[in-house]
Design a protein around this motif. Structure first.
Motif, PDB file in Angstrom:
ATOM      1  N   GLU A  68      55.637  44.303  -1.709  1.00 40.93           N
ATOM      2  CA  GLU A  68      56.057  44.413  -3.137  1.00 40.93           C
ATOM      3  C   GLU A  68      57.326  43.876  -3.229  1.00 40.93           C
ATOM      4  O   GLU A  68      57.944  43.740  -4.604  1.00 40.93           O
ATOM      5  N   ARG A  93      48.856  43.060  -9.256  1.00 43.05           N
ATOM      6  CA  ARG A  93      49.281  44.468  -9.090  1.00 43.05           C
ATOM      7  C   ARG A  93      50.660  44.973  -8.780  1.00 43.05           C
ATOM      8  O   ARG A  93      51.190  45.808  -9.622  1.00 43.05           O
ATOM      9  N   ASN A  94      51.241  44.383  -7.935  1.00 41.28           N
ATOM     10  CA  ASN A  94      52.663  44.696  -7.544  1.00 41.28           C
ATOM     11  C   ASN A  94      53.737  44.336  -8.712  1.00 41.28           C
ATOM     12  O   ASN A  94      54.463  45.094  -9.226  1.00 41.28           O
ATOM     13  N   ASN A  97      53.577  46.500 -11.578  1.00 43.86           N
ATOM     14  CA  ASN A  97      53.952  47.999 -11.113  1.00 43.86           C
ATOM     15  C   ASN A  97      55.387  47.857 -11.259  1.00 43.86           C
ATOM     16  O   ASN A  97      56.235  48.962 -11.788  1.00 43.86           O
ATOM     17  N   LEU A 154      55.972  50.616 -13.839  1.00 43.80           N
ATOM     18  CA  LEU A 154      55.095  51.782 -13.849  1.00 43.80           C
ATOM     19  C   LEU A 154      55.689  52.979 -13.763  1.00 43.80           C
ATOM     20  O   LEU A 154      55.618  54.002 -14.543  1.00 43.80           O
TER      21      LEU A 154
END
Length: 164
Positions: A68, A93-94, A97, A154
């Motif tokens: 990440e 996705r990272n 986030n 997130l």
């Protein structure tokens, strides 16, 4: 969400080891990592990238390991968003986030060169290369992903939701 910045152009298969080399992963300080972002593929990037600049790349951006740190280093360096033909799923996705917007254009020629000024309006689903005057459609991010990016990631998004 709107962005306007200078383009940093890269090709296909830019992996996380290039985005932030593993030799720097002995720190979690994103500012320190940002100082080494992209240095193995573009030694001038970290010293010249400006707040709001945009990376444009080919297929499979962010492939490789699931670290990440890669999207975090780009965001800390000042990158406003990344536009690419496609992204590695874990990188995608990272990035969500941590609140780094990604725009996936699909396959095809992207007529954007390094140094061009690109304006992106995610709500309207349009981008414009101000150097050429060419505009093109970009897929709008779903509303909740835009909210996550606007919140800064997130964790911040969740905290704001829980406060309500």
């Amino acid at each position: 969400m709107r962005f306007s910045g200078k383009v940093w152009r890269y090709g296909h298969n830019v992996d996380t080891d290039v985005i932030i080399p593993a030799r720097y992963l002995n720190t979690a300080d994103m500012k320190e990592l940002a100082a080494h972002a992209m240095e193995d593929i573009d030694p001038e990037f970290a010293g010249r990238v400006q707040q709001g600049d945009i990376i444009v790349a080919g297929k499979n951006f962010g492939c490789g390991s699931s670290r990440e740190h890669a999207p975090g280093a780009l965001k800390a360096a000042g990158v406003a968003c990344v536009v690419a033909e496609s992204f590695a799923r874990i990188f995608y996705r990272n990035a969500i986030n941590i609140g780094l917007p990604l725009i996936e254009l699909g396959e095809g020629e992207i007529n954007i060169k390094a140094g061009d000024l690109l304006e992106v309006d995610l709500a309207a689903g349009v981008a414009k290369n101000t150097n050429t005057g060419e505009s093109f459609t970009v897929p709008a991010l779903p509303g909740f992903i835009q909210e996550i990016a606007q919140a800064g990631g997130l964790v911040s998004y969740t905290k704001k939701k829980l406060e309500k």
